[in-house]
Scaffold this motif. Structure first.
Motif, PDB file in Angstrom:
ATOM      1  N   GLY A  67      10.326   5.027   2.564  1.00 55.78           N
ATOM      2  CA  GLY A  67       9.656   4.588   1.337  1.00 55.78           C
ATOM      3  C   GLY A  67       8.221   4.227   1.646  1.00 55.78           C
ATOM      4  N   ARG A  68       8.022   2.963   1.934  1.00 53.72           N
ATOM      5  CA  ARG A  68       6.707   2.460   2.346  1.00 53.72           C
ATOM      6  C   ARG A  68       6.913   1.064   2.906  1.00 53.72           C
ATOM      7  NH1 ARG A  68       2.727   0.479  -2.144  1.00 53.72           N
ATOM      8  NH2 ARG A  68       2.282  -0.961  -0.463  1.00 53.72           N
ATOM      9  N   PHE A  69       5.928   0.614   3.642  1.00 57.10           N
ATOM     10  CA  PHE A  69       5.963  -0.767   4.125  1.00 57.10           C
ATOM     11  C   PHE A  69       4.787  -1.503   3.501  1.00 57.10           C
ATOM     12  CE2 PHE A  69       5.741  -4.157   7.449  1.00 57.10           C
ATOM     13  CZ  PHE A  69       6.996  -4.681   7.241  1.00 57.10           C
ATOM     14  N   TYR A  70       3.647  -1.573   4.180  1.00 60.28           N
ATOM     15  CA  TYR A  70       2.478  -2.225   3.604  1.00 60.28           C
ATOM     16  C   TYR A  70       1.602  -1.274   2.802  1.00 60.28           C
ATOM     17  CZ  TYR A  70       2.724  -6.898   5.685  1.00 60.28           C
ATOM     18  OH  TYR A  70       3.078  -8.179   5.997  1.00 60.28           O
ATOM     19  N   SER A  71       1.484  -0.038   3.258  1.00 65.14           N
ATOM     20  CA  SER A  71       0.495   0.849   2.641  1.00 65.14           C
ATOM     21  C   SER A  71       1.149   1.961   1.830  1.00 65.14           C
ATOM     22  CB  SER A  71      -0.422   1.444   3.713  1.00 65.14           C
ATOM     23  OG  SER A  71       0.312   2.260   4.593  1.00 65.14           O
ATOM     24  N   ASP A  72       0.388   2.438   0.861  1.00 64.55           N
ATOM     25  CA  ASP A  72       0.819   3.582   0.068  1.00 64.55           C
ATOM     26  C   ASP A  72       0.503   4.825   0.883  1.00 64.55           C
ATOM     27  OD1 ASP A  72       1.684   5.214  -1.952  1.00 64.55           O
ATOM     28  OD2 ASP A  72      -0.117   4.980  -3.179  1.00 64.55           O
ATOM     29  N   ARG A  73       1.510   5.436   1.447  1.00 64.96           N
ATOM     30  CA  ARG A  73       1.328   6.558   2.357  1.00 64.96           C
ATOM     31  C   ARG A  73       2.474   7.531   2.200  1.00 64.96           C
ATOM     32  NH1 ARG A  73       6.214   5.553   4.891  1.00 64.96           N
ATOM     33  NH2 ARG A  73       6.366   3.477   5.717  1.00 64.96           N
ATOM     34  N   ASP A  74       2.367   8.663   2.886  1.00 66.77           N
ATOM     35  CA  ASP A  74       3.441   9.653   2.836  1.00 66.77           C
ATOM     36  C   ASP A  74       4.728   9.069   3.415  1.00 66.77           C
ATOM     37  OD1 ASP A  74       1.870  11.591   1.676  1.00 66.77           O
ATOM     38  OD2 ASP A  74       1.363  12.559   3.583  1.00 66.77           O
ATOM     39  N   PRO A  75       5.880   9.507   2.919  1.00 71.62           N
ATOM     40  CA  PRO A  75       7.147   9.042   3.477  1.00 71.62           C
ATOM     41  C   PRO A  75       7.367   9.598   4.876  1.00 71.62           C
ATOM     42  CG  PRO A  75       7.527  10.741   1.830  1.00 71.62           C
ATOM     43  CD  PRO A  75       6.067  10.454   1.815  1.00 71.62           C
ATOM     44  N   THR A 176      13.387  -9.215  11.746  1.00 67.26           N
ATOM     45  CA  THR A 176      12.006  -9.573  12.084  1.00 67.26           C
ATOM     46  C   THR A 176      11.408  -8.547  13.041  1.00 67.26           C
ATOM     47  OG1 THR A 176      12.435 -11.935  11.760  1.00 67.26           O
ATOM     48  CG2 THR A 176      10.519 -11.351  13.110  1.00 67.26           C
ATOM     49  N   LEU A 177      12.129  -8.226  14.115  1.00 69.20           N
ATOM     50  CA  LEU A 177      11.636  -7.238  15.082  1.00 69.20           C
ATOM     51  C   LEU A 177      11.498  -5.861  14.431  1.00 69.20           C
ATOM     52  CD1 LEU A 177      13.675  -8.334  18.223  1.00 69.20           C
ATOM     53  CD2 LEU A 177      11.215  -8.677  17.803  1.00 69.20           C
ATOM     54  N   GLY A 178      12.442  -5.507  13.571  1.00 74.09           N
ATOM     55  CA  GLY A 178      12.358  -4.238  12.852  1.00 74.09           C
ATOM     56  C   GLY A 178      11.127  -4.175  11.971  1.00 74.09           C
ATOM     57  N   HIS A 179      10.835  -5.253  11.282  1.00 70.17           N
ATOM     58  CA  HIS A 179       9.634  -5.301  10.442  1.00 70.17           C
ATOM     59  C   HIS A 179       8.363  -5.177  11.277  1.00 70.17           C
ATOM     60  CE1 HIS A 179      11.466  -7.258   6.600  1.00 70.17           C
ATOM     61  NE2 HIS A 179      11.495  -5.944   6.554  1.00 70.17           N
ATOM     62  N   ILE A 180       8.345  -5.815  12.431  1.00 69.39           N
ATOM     63  CA  ILE A 180       7.180  -5.707  13.312  1.00 69.39           C
ATOM     64  C   ILE A 180       6.983  -4.247  13.726  1.00 69.39           C
ATOM     65  CG2 ILE A 180       6.295  -6.284  15.612  1.00 69.39           C
ATOM     66  CD1 ILE A 180       7.695  -9.077  15.209  1.00 69.39           C
ATOM     67  N   CYS A 182       8.056  -1.535  12.174  1.00 69.25           N
ATOM     68  CA  CYS A 182       7.635  -0.764  10.991  1.00 69.25           C
ATOM     69  C   CYS A 182       6.148  -0.948  10.718  1.00 69.25           C
ATOM     70  CB  CYS A 182       8.451  -1.164   9.764  1.00 69.25           C
ATOM     71  SG  CYS A 182      10.165  -0.645   9.822  1.00 69.25           S
ATOM     72  N   GLN A 183       5.677  -2.178  10.792  1.00 66.82           N
ATOM     73  CA  GLN A 183       4.262  -2.455  10.538  1.00 66.82           C
ATOM     74  C   GLN A 183       3.380  -1.753  11.556  1.00 66.82           C
ATOM     75  OE1 GLN A 183       3.212  -6.581   9.995  1.00 66.82           O
ATOM     76  NE2 GLN A 183       1.047  -6.188  10.358  1.00 66.82           N
ATOM     77  N   LEU A 184       3.750  -1.846  12.833  1.00 66.11           N
ATOM     78  CA  LEU A 184       2.940  -1.238  13.886  1.00 66.11           C
ATOM     79  C   LEU A 184       2.955   0.283  13.799  1.00 66.11           C
ATOM     80  CD1 LEU A 184       3.898  -3.589  16.844  1.00 66.11           C
ATOM     81  CD2 LEU A 184       1.754  -3.591  15.544  1.00 66.11           C
ATOM     82  N   VAL A 185       4.120   0.864  13.505  1.00 72.57           N
ATOM     83  CA  VAL A 185       4.208   2.316  13.346  1.00 72.57           C
ATOM     84  C   VAL A 185       3.311   2.767  12.199  1.00 72.57           C
ATOM     85  CG1 VAL A 185       5.750   4.214  12.659  1.00 72.57           C
ATOM     86  CG2 VAL A 185       6.488   2.575  14.413  1.00 72.57           C
ATOM     87  N   GLU A 186       3.405   2.087  11.081  1.00 74.23           N
ATOM     88  CA  GLU A 186       2.598   2.442   9.931  1.00 74.23           C
ATOM     89  C   GLU A 186       1.105   2.332  10.258  1.00 74.23           C
ATOM     90  OE1 GLU A 186       3.757   1.611   5.551  1.00 74.23           O
ATOM     91  OE2 GLU A 186       2.372   0.013   6.106  1.00 74.23           O
ATOM     92  N   GLN A 187       0.709   1.284  10.939  1.00 76.24           N
ATOM     93  CA  GLN A 187      -0.705   1.117  11.305  1.00 76.24           C
ATOM     94  C   GLN A 187      -1.178   2.237  12.228  1.00 76.24           C
ATOM     95  OE1 GLN A 187      -0.906  -2.864  12.934  1.00 76.24           O
ATOM     96  NE2 GLN A 187      -1.030  -3.817  10.921  1.00 76.24           N
ATOM     97  N   LYS A 188      -0.328   2.626  13.176  1.00 70.08           N
ATOM     98  CA  LYS A 188      -0.728   3.659  14.132  1.00 70.08           C
ATOM     99  C   LYS A 188      -0.803   5.037  13.468  1.00 70.08           C
ATOM    100  CE  LYS A 188       0.665   1.788  18.598  1.00 70.08           C
ATOM    101  NZ  LYS A 188      -0.286   2.404  19.511  1.00 70.08           N
TER     102      LYS A 188
END
Length: 190
Positions: A67-75, A176-180, A182-188
């Protein structure tokens, strides 16, 4: 009652504090992030499996990627393996619950894909079987477990064994670790 509430919150904080103070666990989070980024860049997918609350966490984390995490991006190609109830119940009925995930991995898993298995004990037979099957296919395996890793330790390329034996505290730390991650993957990637 308020003291009990405070004690539970403190236990959750203490578990996360132990993770925060573990260079090995933090390094594993970084390595898992980089592995997932490489998989997605290579056209591979990330699959999740768990039972009960861990299945809910698996579905939650898969949705953060697809879906998405923080940003509107491709799935990103990610799925929790228990979401196809017709498959799950047919295989459980015909072959047994111990192979519901390994059978799906055998059908859709590909070399370079990542399988994230969640089990607070690390001993869930169906998760261990799925991770064993994934390794046979050349997939990368990531275990989210409680203290020690259980049987999943032997079949995990990367292990996040939360330093606790208390199921709710382990699951809170898993998400919590999963969210971290997800956030880092999305940022990268984005």
């Amino acid at each position: 009652m308020q003291q009990t509430i405070k004690d539970i919150l403190q236990a959750s904080i203490d578990t996360k504090q132990q993770v925060l103070n573990s260079p090995e666990l933090l390094k594993n989070v970084e390595q898992i992030t980089n592995t997932i980024v490489s998989a997605f860049k290579g056209g591979n997918k990330v699959l999740f499996c768990g039972n009960g609350g861990s299945a809910a966490d698996a579905q939650h984390l898969a949705a953060e990627f697809s879906g998405r995490f923080y940003s509107d991006r491709d799935p990103l190609p990610s799925e929790a393996l228990h979401c196809n109830t017709s498959f799950l119940t047919a295989v459980a009925n015909d072959y047994g619950y111990d192979v519901v995930y390994s059978r799906m991995i055998k059908g859709i898993g590909r070399k370079g894909d990542v399988l994230v298995g969640l089990s607070t004990s690390g001993n869930s037979v169906n998760i261990v079987n799925a991770m064993t099957q994934a390794k046979e296919l050349g997939m990368i395996t990531v275990g989210f477990t409680g203290e020690g890793g259980g049987k999943m330790k032997a079949v995990s390329d990367f292990l996040l064994d939360v330093p606790s034996k208390d199921t709710p505290r382990i699951q809170e730390t898993h998400i919590t670790l999963g969210h971290i991650i997800c956030q880092l993957v999305e940022q990268k990637l984005f």
